[in-house]
Design a protein around this motif. Structure first.
Motif, PDB file in Angstrom:
ATOM      1  N   THR A   1      55.792  54.010  45.512  1.00 25.64           N
ATOM      2  CA  THR A   1      57.105  53.727  46.162  1.00 25.64           C
ATOM      3  C   THR A   1      57.582  55.274  46.609  1.00 25.64           C
ATOM      4  O   THR A   1      58.237  55.479  47.631  1.00 25.64           O
ATOM      5  CB  THR A   1      58.133  53.424  44.996  1.00 25.64           C
ATOM      6  OG1 THR A   1      57.665  52.214  44.568  1.00 25.64           O
ATOM      7  CG2 THR A   1      59.339  53.518  45.611  1.00 25.64           C
TER       8      THR A   1
ATOM      9  N   GLU B   1      37.540  61.309  51.236  1.00 22.47           N
ATOM     10  CA  GLU B   1      37.632  60.233  50.283  1.00 22.47           C
ATOM     11  C   GLU B   1      36.273  59.779  49.886  1.00 22.47           C
ATOM     12  O   GLU B   1      35.320  59.709  50.978  1.00 22.47           O
ATOM     13  CB  GLU B   1      38.409  58.986  50.969  1.00 22.47           C
ATOM     14  CG  GLU B   1      38.431  57.552  50.188  1.00 22.47           C
ATOM     15  CD  GLU B   1      39.064  57.608  48.863  1.00 22.47           C
ATOM     16  OE1 GLU B   1      39.879  58.197  48.493  1.00 22.47           O
ATOM     17  OE2 GLU B   1      38.112  57.168  48.135  1.00 22.47           O
TER      18      GLU B   1
ATOM     19  N   ALA C   1      50.320  60.678  38.301  1.00 22.51           N
ATOM     20  CA  ALA C   1      51.083  60.235  39.135  1.00 22.51           C
ATOM     21  C   ALA C   1      51.164  58.656  39.013  1.00 22.51           C
ATOM     22  O   ALA C   1      50.463  57.682  39.745  1.00 22.51           O
ATOM     23  CB  ALA C   1      50.305  60.145  40.623  1.00 22.51           C
TER      24      ALA C   1
ATOM     25  N   THR D   1      46.088  52.397  44.457  1.00 22.41           N
ATOM     26  CA  THR D   1      46.762  52.184  45.636  1.00 22.41           C
ATOM     27  C   THR D   1      46.595  50.512  46.182  1.00 22.41           C
ATOM     28  O   THR D   1      47.445  49.917  46.662  1.00 22.41           O
ATOM     29  CB  THR D   1      46.497  52.982  46.765  1.00 22.41           C
ATOM     30  OG1 THR D   1      47.204  54.537  46.293  1.00 22.41           O
ATOM     31  CG2 THR D   1      47.436  52.762  47.864  1.00 22.41           C
TER      32      THR D   1
END
Ligand SMILES: Cc1cc2nc3c(=O)[nH]c(=O)nc-3n(C[C@H](O)[C@H](O)[C@H](O)COP(=O)(O)OP(=O)(O)OC[C@H]3O[C@@H](n4cnc5c(N)ncnc54)[C@H](O)[C@@H]3O)c2cc1C
Length: 400
Positions: free
Chosen positions: A379, A33, A373, A43
């Protein structure tokens, strides 16, 4: 040499890393990351809704993963003592056209096997006295959660099972050959037999590093929110959504109960001039030139000019934004709209100007890329992670 490297520490990347280590406990698996912690982008900047899957085309990956994702997210939260609440959601019709669309959505809910109840005006008034409308759909299973917390918990579980991670490491280049993928980061180079990219707003750029032919570009769409003052924390018991216009890509400004007890209003959808820039005035020449030189972007503008200008006007003038909310919640006033950080959606756009609605993947021999995405990917992160693990495992077998 790693067996698998996952690029991207949003919920999709972390869930995939966890699913991989569950499936291959003896493999060497690394998560990379570029930020100093996980969930710093989409997120960590979303509405925190555990969607039930009302809107999605029956049979699409979105419909399937969302239905599965709701169950899996709740079970993950229960197992790990993460607070969540299934407060339910109301889709409120405020005029006759919306009422007609509401009935169409009701049918879609049935096709997607979602438990839903149609309420008339009186019933709506009984369940939500502060909301006005002429009818509503009640989806009881919709919930709320903090996705940053879920991602953190998943990363801890991944590490406890032997997974490794590298933070503050931006992947700047990738080289694939017969035996491996060489991953060059801002700090070091390493090799992996297989690579999984979950780069969110950077998905197209990462795919291009491996010369994968893609027919889309990521266009950033800001989602701007406000928070209501705490005196309004009990204004509603459910999440309150408008009935979406099927011609528009996003869901419309909604009232969202957050898991900390506050209520947010939003998000809208306006073009972003910096992929990972959250302030209204952030601007990146590279990001802006990239979408300006893309044919698909011009086609999006042509197709959505009217709604785009309307959203932009409401982004600049708070009163316009307020009008959207007052349609169903008239007691909210201008000075109730307090600052709340924006989010930025990574939206894949095709050359003809259509927005990719479903999840989209691309592959090279030794890599798989999550190219699109959008919501409800938070979810759906657990089933997406399992799906990628399955695909990667099959591809890996063929390599050896
Ligand atoms: C405003 C808004 C509201 C939303 N509301 C909801 C909701 O209520 N419910 C829901 O289910 N979904 C919602 N979503 C969608 C959801 O948040 C996203 O679909 C999901 O978070 C995507 O996760 P991700 O891991 O793919 O992307 P991200 O969270 O963006 O993670 C991608 C990661 O890749 C890293 N990365 C990129 N390039 C590199 C590189 N070169 N090297 C190393 N690392 C790199 C980034 O730093 C980032 O951490 C919302 C999204 C937005 C923007």
């Amino acid at each position: 040499m790693y067996d698998y490297v996952v690029l991207g520490g949003g919920i999709v990347g972390v869930s995939t890393a966890l699913s991989l280590i569950n499936k291959h406990p003896d493999n060497k698996i690394l998560l990379i990351e570029k930020e100093n912690s996980f969930a710093k982008h989409q997120t960590g900047h979303n509405s925190g809704v555990i969607h039930a899957g009302v809107y999605y085309q029956p049979g699409s990956l979105k419909a399937e993963f969302c239905r599965e994702g709701l169950k899996e997210t709740i079970s993950f939260c229960s197992d790990n003592n993460i607070p969540y609440e299934q407060c339910g959601k109301l889709l409120v019709a405020t005029n006759k056209i919306e009422l007609q669309r509401m009935y169409e959505l009701h049918e879609r809910c049935k096709a997607n096997e979602i438990d839903v109840e149609a309420l008339d005006q009186k019933q709506l008034n009984e369940v939500e006295p502060n909301i006005i409308g002429i009818g509503a759909l009640l989806v009881k299973s919709t919930g709320i959660v903090d996705y940053k917390l879920i991602t953190k918990k998943m990363s801890e579980e991944f590490e406890s099972k032997g997974g490794e991670f590298l933070l503050n490491s931006e992947v700047v280049n990738l080289e694939e050959d017969e035996e491996k993928i060489k991953i060059i980061t801002s700090r070091e180079s390493l090799n992996s037999k297989y690579l999984i990219c979950c780069a969110g707003l950077m998905a197209d750029r990462i795919a291009k590093l491996l010369n994968i032919k893609i027919n889309f570009q990521i266009v950033p769409f800001r989602g701007e929110y406000f928070r209501l003052p705490s005196k309004h924390n009990n204004l509603v018991k459910h999440l309150i959504y408008p009935i979406p216009d099927p011609d528009l890509p996003f869901l419309g400004v909604h009232l969202t109960k957050m898991i900390d007890g506050s209520i947010t209003v939003g998000p809208n959808a306006v073009l972003g001039f910096k992929r990972e820039g959250y302030s209204k005035f952030n601007f990146s020449i590279k990001d802006t030139l990239q979408f300006l030189s893309f044919k698909g972007f011009h086609n999006v503008i042509k197709k959505n000019l009217k709604s785009g200008l309307y959203e932009m006007k409401n982004s600049i003038f708070k009163r316009g934004y307020l009008k959207e909310v007052q349609k169903y919640s008239p007691q909210i006033k201008l000075n109730d709209l307090e600052h709340y950080p924006a989010g930025i959606r990574a939206q894949a756009v095709l050359e003809d100007g259509s927005l990719v609605h479903d999840f989209l993947f691309a592959e090279s021999r030794r890599s798989i890329h999550v190219c699109n995405a959008p919501s409800p990917a938070a979810t759906s992160a657990i089933p997406i992670g399992k799906y990628i693990t399955h695909k990667a495992t099959e591809a890996f077998k063929k390599l050896s």
